[in-house]
Design a protein around this motif. Sequence first.
Motif, PDB file in Angstrom:
ATOM      1  N   ASP A  31       0.988  -1.181   0.008  1.00 36.47           N
ATOM      2  CA  ASP A  31      -0.165   0.041   0.037  1.00 36.47           C
ATOM      3  C   ASP A  31       0.764   1.137   0.095  1.00 36.47           C
ATOM      4  N   VAL A  32       1.066   1.787  -1.208  1.00 34.66           N
ATOM      5  CA  VAL A  32       2.013   3.105  -1.260  1.00 34.66           C
ATOM      6  C   VAL A  32       1.339   4.334  -1.358  1.00 34.66           C
ATOM      7  N   THR A  33       0.294   4.452  -0.694  1.00 34.73           N
ATOM      8  CA  THR A  33      -0.704   5.699  -0.626  1.00 34.73           C
ATOM      9  C   THR A  33       0.125   6.787  -0.274  1.00 34.73           C
ATOM     10  N   LYS A  34       0.873   6.426   1.089  1.00 31.56           N
ATOM     11  CA  LYS A  34       1.351   7.390   1.900  1.00 31.56           C
ATOM     12  C   LYS A  34       3.106   7.890   0.971  1.00 31.56           C
ATOM     13  N   PHE A  35       3.370   6.795   0.318  1.00 32.16           N
ATOM     14  CA  PHE A  35       4.670   7.020  -0.097  1.00 32.16           C
ATOM     15  C   PHE A  35       4.763   7.647  -1.521  1.00 32.16           C
ATOM     16  N   LEU A  36       3.573   7.818  -2.205  1.00 26.73           N
ATOM     17  CA  LEU A  36       3.405   8.541  -3.420  1.00 26.73           C
ATOM     18  C   LEU A  36       4.386   9.919  -3.405  1.00 26.73           C
ATOM     19  N   ASP A  37       4.018  10.785  -2.685  1.00 28.12           N
ATOM     20  CA  ASP A  37       4.465  12.053  -2.463  1.00 28.12           C
ATOM     21  C   ASP A  37       6.056  11.814  -2.027  1.00 28.12           C
ATOM     22  N   GLU A  38       6.470  10.984  -1.474  1.00 28.43           N
ATOM     23  CA  GLU A  38       7.990  10.693  -0.962  1.00 28.43           C
ATOM     24  C   GLU A  38       8.719  10.044  -2.055  1.00 28.43           C
ATOM     25  N   HIS A  39       8.026   9.573  -3.043  1.00 28.03           N
ATOM     26  CA  HIS A  39       9.017   8.635  -3.951  1.00 28.03           C
ATOM     27  C   HIS A  39       9.941   9.515  -4.991  1.00 28.03           C
ATOM     28  N   PRO A  40      11.353   9.337  -4.771  1.00 27.68           N
ATOM     29  CA  PRO A  40      12.264  10.015  -5.380  1.00 27.68           C
ATOM     30  C   PRO A  40      12.190  10.072  -6.786  1.00 27.68           C
ATOM     31  N   GLY A  41      11.792   9.208  -7.424  1.00 25.56           N
ATOM     32  CA  GLY A  41      11.538   8.840  -8.905  1.00 25.56           C
ATOM     33  C   GLY A  41       9.878   9.849  -9.267  1.00 25.56           C
ATOM     34  N   GLY A  42       9.175  10.265  -8.373  1.00 19.50           N
ATOM     35  CA  GLY A  42       8.172  10.817  -8.701  1.00 19.50           C
ATOM     36  C   GLY A  42       6.944   9.980  -8.734  1.00 19.50           C
ATOM     37  N   GLY A  51      -2.690  -0.455  -8.824  1.00 20.35           N
ATOM     38  CA  GLY A  51      -3.549  -1.576  -8.906  1.00 20.35           C
ATOM     39  C   GLY A  51      -2.947  -2.904  -9.654  1.00 20.35           C
ATOM     40  N   ILE A  52      -1.867  -2.767 -10.208  1.00 16.72           N
ATOM     41  CA  ILE A  52      -1.186  -3.692 -10.910  1.00 16.72           C
ATOM     42  C   ILE A  52       0.130  -4.294 -10.592  1.00 16.72           C
ATOM     43  N   ASP A  53       0.840  -5.084 -11.178  1.00 14.47           N
ATOM     44  CA  ASP A  53       2.028  -5.736 -11.121  1.00 14.47           C
ATOM     45  C   ASP A  53       2.984  -4.744 -11.576  1.00 14.47           C
ATOM     46  N   ALA A  54       4.089  -4.179 -10.583  1.00 14.70           N
ATOM     47  CA  ALA A  54       4.818  -3.385 -11.078  1.00 14.70           C
ATOM     48  C   ALA A  54       6.298  -3.604 -11.007  1.00 14.70           C
ATOM     49  N   THR A  55       6.507  -5.217 -10.963  1.00 13.82           N
ATOM     50  CA  THR A  55       7.807  -5.848 -10.562  1.00 13.82           C
ATOM     51  C   THR A  55       8.792  -5.321 -11.704  1.00 13.82           C
ATOM     52  N   GLU A  56       8.389  -5.604 -13.023  1.00 14.47           N
ATOM     53  CA  GLU A  56       9.215  -5.282 -14.090  1.00 14.47           C
ATOM     54  C   GLU A  56       9.742  -3.813 -14.067  1.00 14.47           C
ATOM     55  N   ALA A  57       8.809  -3.017 -13.928  1.00 10.90           N
ATOM     56  CA  ALA A  57       9.103  -1.585 -13.880  1.00 10.90           C
ATOM     57  C   ALA A  57      10.180  -1.306 -12.465  1.00 10.90           C
ATOM     58  N   PHE A  58       9.735  -1.955 -11.552  1.00  9.25           N
ATOM     59  CA  PHE A  58      10.724  -1.657 -10.483  1.00  9.25           C
ATOM     60  C   PHE A  58      12.036  -2.303 -10.636  1.00  9.25           C
ATOM     61  N   ASP A  60      13.548  -2.501 -13.729  1.00 11.36           N
ATOM     62  CA  ASP A  60      14.252  -2.167 -14.696  1.00 11.36           C
ATOM     63  C   ASP A  60      14.978  -0.847 -14.503  1.00 11.36           C
ATOM     64  N   ILE A  61      14.527  -0.239 -13.393  1.00  8.18           N
ATOM     65  CA  ILE A  61      15.117   1.132 -12.903  1.00  8.18           C
ATOM     66  C   ILE A  61      16.234   0.879 -11.890  1.00  8.18           C
ATOM     67  N   GLY A  62      16.459  -0.522 -11.498  1.00  8.55           N
ATOM     68  CA  GLY A  62      17.527  -0.780 -10.926  1.00  8.55           C
ATOM     69  C   GLY A  62      17.689  -0.032  -9.500  1.00  8.55           C
ATOM     70  N   HIS A  63      16.660  -0.137  -8.704  1.00  7.59           N
ATOM     71  CA  HIS A  63      16.333   0.455  -7.411  1.00  7.59           C
ATOM     72  C   HIS A  63      17.415  -0.107  -6.479  1.00  7.59           C
ATOM     73  N   SER A  64      17.899   0.923  -5.528  1.00  2.03           N
ATOM     74  CA  SER A  64      19.018   0.520  -4.741  1.00  2.03           C
ATOM     75  C   SER A  64      18.523  -0.232  -3.560  1.00  2.03           C
ATOM     76  N   ASP A  65      19.512  -1.034  -2.967  1.00  4.98           N
ATOM     77  CA  ASP A  65      19.144  -1.713  -1.657  1.00  4.98           C
ATOM     78  C   ASP A  65      18.130  -1.107  -0.810  1.00  4.98           C
ATOM     79  N   ASP A  66      18.397   0.308  -0.321  1.00  4.71           N
ATOM     80  CA  ASP A  66      17.565   1.287   0.312  1.00  4.71           C
ATOM     81  C   ASP A  66      16.394   1.180  -0.163  1.00  4.71           C
ATOM     82  N   ALA A  67      16.222   1.337  -1.317  1.00  2.76           N
ATOM     83  CA  ALA A  67      14.729   1.223  -1.985  1.00  2.76           C
ATOM     84  C   ALA A  67      14.043  -0.049  -1.712  1.00  2.76           C
ATOM     85  N   ARG A  68      14.778  -1.313  -1.677  1.00  2.00           N
ATOM     86  CA  ARG A  68      14.299  -2.430  -1.167  1.00  2.00           C
ATOM     87  C   ARG A  68      13.640  -2.508  -0.040  1.00  2.00           C
TER      88      ARG A  68
END
Length: 127
Positions: A31-42, A51-58, A60-68
């Motif tokens: 549930d990323v409702t509260k994270f929307l405003d904070e996301h460094p990628g916008g 409401g869908i699978d974001a695995t591939e997009a997540f 593809d960006i190569g998110h850091s360990d901090d992001a994980r």
Amino acid sequence: MSEVTTYTGEQIQQHATREDIWIVVHGKVYDVTKFLDEHPGGEEVILEHAGIDATEAFEDIGHSDDARDLLKDYFIGDLEGEAPTSVPHTKVPDGDVAHRQKQSSGSWGILIPVAVCVALLAYKLYV
Ligand code: HEM
């Protein structure tokens, strides 16, 4: 051992608005409702996966360990069954569409009688 809640694709698809947004990453529901405003990628990139699978997009960006690590803060349960890849309904609320249709038919509704009156007047004046 605590039980983990599971959510079906259909349930996840119900949470696809800015005010209430869930995404799936690697079979887990967030549930990323509260994270929307904070996301460094916008917020836009997350909204695109509402409401869908974001695995591939997540990935593809190569998110850091901090992001994980951050993902854990928003974990709400496991995915049960197939991950949704699209939301069945349009993101524009039905009311909005109906409103717009009503408005356009409303202006035509006025234009036609006005055009008829003008034509009648012109006919009376010149014939
Ligand atoms: C809950 C899910 C997510 C979390 C916790 C998260 C977290 C983060 C964090 C911490 C960063 C800063 C860079 C880093 O540490 O890697 C970031 C950047 C970014 N994220 Fe996410 N993200 C999430 C979902 C997504 C999704 C679904 C997309 C879709 C494409 C996305 C696209 C991006 C982009 C484009 C950047 C900017 C990368 C850059 O400027 O180098 N993120 N995210």
